[in-house]
Design a protein around this motif. Structure first.
Motif, PDB file in Angstrom:
ATOM      1  N   ALA A  23       0.711  -1.159  -0.105  1.00 19.40           N
ATOM      2  CA  ALA A  23       0.003  -0.029   0.052  1.00 19.40           C
ATOM      3  C   ALA A  23       0.899   1.399   0.210  1.00 19.40           C
ATOM      4  O   ALA A  23       0.362   2.441  -0.397  1.00 19.40           O
TER       5      ALA A  23
ATOM      6  N   GLY B 109       3.470   1.920  -1.840  1.00 21.24           N
ATOM      7  CA  GLY B 109       3.981   2.015  -3.107  1.00 21.24           C
ATOM      8  C   GLY B 109       5.255   1.233  -3.514  1.00 21.24           C
ATOM      9  O   GLY B 109       4.848  -0.089  -3.510  1.00 21.24           O
TER      10      GLY B 109
ATOM     11  N   SER C 293      -4.800   5.499   1.289  1.00 23.76           N
ATOM     12  CA  SER C 293      -3.409   5.871   1.680  1.00 23.76           C
ATOM     13  C   SER C 293      -3.494   7.342   0.970  1.00 23.76           C
ATOM     14  O   SER C 293      -4.200   7.944   0.302  1.00 23.76           O
TER      15      SER C 293
ATOM     16  N   SER D  89      -1.139  10.631  -0.028  1.00 19.61           N
ATOM     17  CA  SER D  89       0.407  11.066  -0.372  1.00 19.61           C
ATOM     18  C   SER D  89       0.202  12.605  -0.659  1.00 19.61           C
ATOM     19  O   SER D  89      -0.686  13.403  -0.867  1.00 19.61           O
TER      20      SER D  89
ATOM     21  N   LEU E 261      -3.096  13.513  -2.890  1.00 18.08           N
ATOM     22  CA  LEU E 261      -3.941  12.413  -3.360  1.00 18.08           C
ATOM     23  C   LEU E 261      -4.344  11.460  -2.190  1.00 18.08           C
ATOM     24  O   LEU E 261      -3.837  11.242  -1.388  1.00 18.08           O
TER      25      LEU E 261
ATOM     26  N   SER F 268      -6.002   7.517  -2.162  1.00 15.05           N
ATOM     27  CA  SER F 268      -6.197   6.399  -2.925  1.00 15.05           C
ATOM     28  C   SER F 268      -6.795   5.320  -1.783  1.00 15.05           C
ATOM     29  O   SER F 268      -6.534   5.371  -0.478  1.00 15.05           O
TER      30      SER F 268
ATOM     31  N   MET G  58      -4.469  -1.113  -5.948  1.00 14.87           N
ATOM     32  CA  MET G  58      -4.913   0.225  -5.465  1.00 14.87           C
ATOM     33  C   MET G  58      -6.007   0.848  -6.489  1.00 14.87           C
ATOM     34  O   MET G  58      -5.661   0.656  -7.623  1.00 14.87           O
TER      35      MET G  58
ATOM     36  N   GLU H 283      -6.625   4.488  -7.603  1.00 14.86           N
ATOM     37  CA  GLU H 283      -6.123   6.164  -7.196  1.00 14.86           C
ATOM     38  C   GLU H 283      -7.029   7.076  -7.722  1.00 14.86           C
ATOM     39  O   GLU H 283      -7.895   6.964  -8.699  1.00 14.86           O
ATOM     40  N   THR H 284      -6.563   8.346  -7.475  1.00 17.52           N
ATOM     41  CA  THR H 284      -7.499   9.444  -7.767  1.00 17.52           C
ATOM     42  C   THR H 284      -7.289   9.491  -9.268  1.00 17.52           C
ATOM     43  O   THR H 284      -6.262   9.090  -9.762  1.00 17.52           O
ATOM     44  N   ASN H 285      -8.253   9.856  -9.972  1.00 23.71           N
ATOM     45  CA  ASN H 285      -8.375   9.930 -11.436  1.00 23.71           C
ATOM     46  C   ASN H 285      -8.389   8.624 -12.018  1.00 23.71           C
ATOM     47  O   ASN H 285      -7.859   8.410 -13.154  1.00 23.71           O
TER      48      ASN H 285
ATOM     49  N   SER I  95      -7.627   5.450 -11.923  1.00 24.79           N
ATOM     50  CA  SER I  95      -6.645   4.489 -12.259  1.00 24.79           C
ATOM     51  C   SER I  95      -6.561   3.437 -11.173  1.00 24.79           C
ATOM     52  O   SER I  95      -6.341   3.474 -10.077  1.00 24.79           O
TER      53      SER I  95
ATOM     54  N   ARG J  53      -4.719  -0.030 -10.097  1.00 24.90           N
ATOM     55  CA  ARG J  53      -3.367  -0.403 -10.115  1.00 24.90           C
ATOM     56  C   ARG J  53      -3.242  -1.984  -9.499  1.00 24.90           C
ATOM     57  O   ARG J  53      -3.251  -1.843  -8.484  1.00 24.90           O
TER      58      ARG J  53
END
Lengths: 160, 271
Positions: free
Chosen positions: A33, A35, A98, A100, A115, A117, A141, A143-145, A147, A149
């Motif tokens: 988590a 990264g 998470s 960031s 951000l 996530s 994950m 994520e914002t926008n 995506s 992953r």
């Protein structure tokens, strides 16, 4: 509402149980988590027979210096609530946010971006007799926008 | 024991000493140091982002290479790949979408950190752009009518160069001689570099079209070929210099310009 009550209950239990150091673990995780990697603390705040609920708070930094080569670290803070089943061999399921924060250029102006996530975890944990543990997990994950992953994590830690 | 400590220290000292190079090229015995899309392939900032380019220029570099593409509404942006899908949350060609759409896009290469795609006029307006060498790697990815697309791209590129940079410090690189010749017809003084499939085909095309030089992977050119290009009045630009060793090798081949992925190293090595 029931989720809020559940959270308050967990938080109260957490406060009581925090005094028991044997329920606290420290671990490092490659991937996961955080990264690329993170340092983490974990607290088991609820146990019932073979079931354990825990919360994890981590810290990860990709870079300490920014694009102007000034001290301005990228910070990632993963938080995960997980449920484990088993004793020595455990199956683990987790979810959490998470956060960031990192320096960027927006319209060429230096700013700090934030951000949020969502991290998920499905893994296997093995705990030794001396309270060391190893965990291999699928940790995707969102994520914002928008995506998604797919991601993996390998953790090594010790219950204190 | 004392001897081994002494030799150990001596070896460390030797490895720290800066190597001096005697360079024989068409650039007055110096090599122009450019970043590769900013900080290059291995850096955690994605190539061609404002962050990567700014970081590159914060070192003692002469400038940077960047990959240039044109949006549907004629805005030049820095982006490498053929399609947006590979590194961003958009899909398709850059030329399929407008600047407004690109502006909302994010590089999503690295978990938890996201960066914007930049438009070149904004980037240059924020820099002392006339001070630096910029090498524009022209990426011509589009559908449909290539004649009209090339023409719009050429006009946008010339307008950008004339309004924001010192044209004498600009390099235009392309794999397409039709596009390079369109630029040459309008701006014969611009420095044009052909990016060939092999050194031999590059040499032939550059001599034929009277370009300034050849852009080629350092792995695909020898010291002798660099000498041959120089004899024909052509500059050699190398890329694919991912490691310190490859940078040193490129220097020893007497190339004229290096587009490096090891910015910190090259800036010191050629200081």
């Amino acid at each position: 509402m029931k989720y809020v009550l559940l959270f308050i209950l967990c938080a109260c239990v957490c406060k009581l149980e925090a005094q028991d150091s044997s329920r606290v673990s420290l671990f490092i995780e490659a991937g996961g988590a955080g990264g690329y990697g993170s340092l983490n603390g974990e607290l088991d705040f609820l146990s019932y027979e073979k079931w354990t609920m825990s919360g994890r708070l981590g810290l990860s930094m990709y870079k300490l210096m920014d694009f102007e080569r000034r001290f301005n670290p990228e910070l990632i803070v993963p938080l995960t609530f997980s449920l484990r089943y088993g004793k020595k061999h455990q199956a683990e399921l987790g979810v959490g946010p998470s956060f960031s924060s990192f320096p960027v250029l927006k319209q060429m102006e230096k700013q700090r971006a934030f951000l949020l996530s969502a991290n998920f975890m499905l893994g296997y944990r093995y705990t030794t007799a001396k309270h060391f543990f190893y965990r291999l997990a699928f940790t995707p994950m969102y994520e914002t926008n928008k995506s998604f992953r797919p991601w993996f994590g390998l953790a090594i830690g010790k219950r204190l | 024991m004392k001897k081994s400590v002494f030799f150990g220290l001596f070896a460390v000292l030797l490895s720290c000493m800066k190597q001096e190079y005697e360079i024989e090229n068409l650039n007055g015995g110096t090599i122009d140091k450019l970043g590769h899309g900013g900080m290059g392939v291995g850096d955690t900032y994605p190539m061609n982002t404002a962050e990567s380019i700014k970081k590159c220029l914060s070192y003692d570099m002469d400038g940077t290479e960047m990959d240039v593409q044109m949006t549907k509404d004629g805005v030049l942006v820095a982006f490498h790949d053929e399609k947006l899908d590979s590194k961003t949350n958009l899909s398709g060609f850059v030329n399929d979408v407008t600047w407004a759409e690109i502006h909302a896009a994010k590089y999503i290469v690295t978990p938890h950190v996201q960066y914007d795609i930049i438009r070149l006029d904004e980037l240059f307006a924020s820099l002392d752009a006339k001070k630096y060498i910029f090498s524009f790697d022209v990426k011509l990815y589009s559908h449909g009518d290539y004649t009209a697309y090339f023409d719009s791209y050429k006009n946008a590129l010339i307008s950008l160069i004339e309004s924001h940079t010192d044209p004498a410090k600009i390099m235009i690189e392309s794999q397409d001689t039709v596009f390079l010749n369109m630029i040459k017809a309008e701006k014969p003084d611009y420095r044009l570099f052909y990016y060939p499939a092999s050194f031999e085909s590059g040499l032939e095309s550059c001599v034929k079209h009277q370009y300034s030089g050849i852009t080629i992977s350092t792995r695909s050119v020898t010291k002798e070929q660099v000498g041959l290009a120089h004899q024909n009045g052509l500059l050699i630009v190398t890329w694919n210099t991912h490691s310190k060793k490859e940078n040193r090798e490129a220097i020893l081949k007497n190339v004229d310009i290096i587009e490096t992925d090891k910015v910190a190293y090259l800036s010191k090595a050629l200081k």
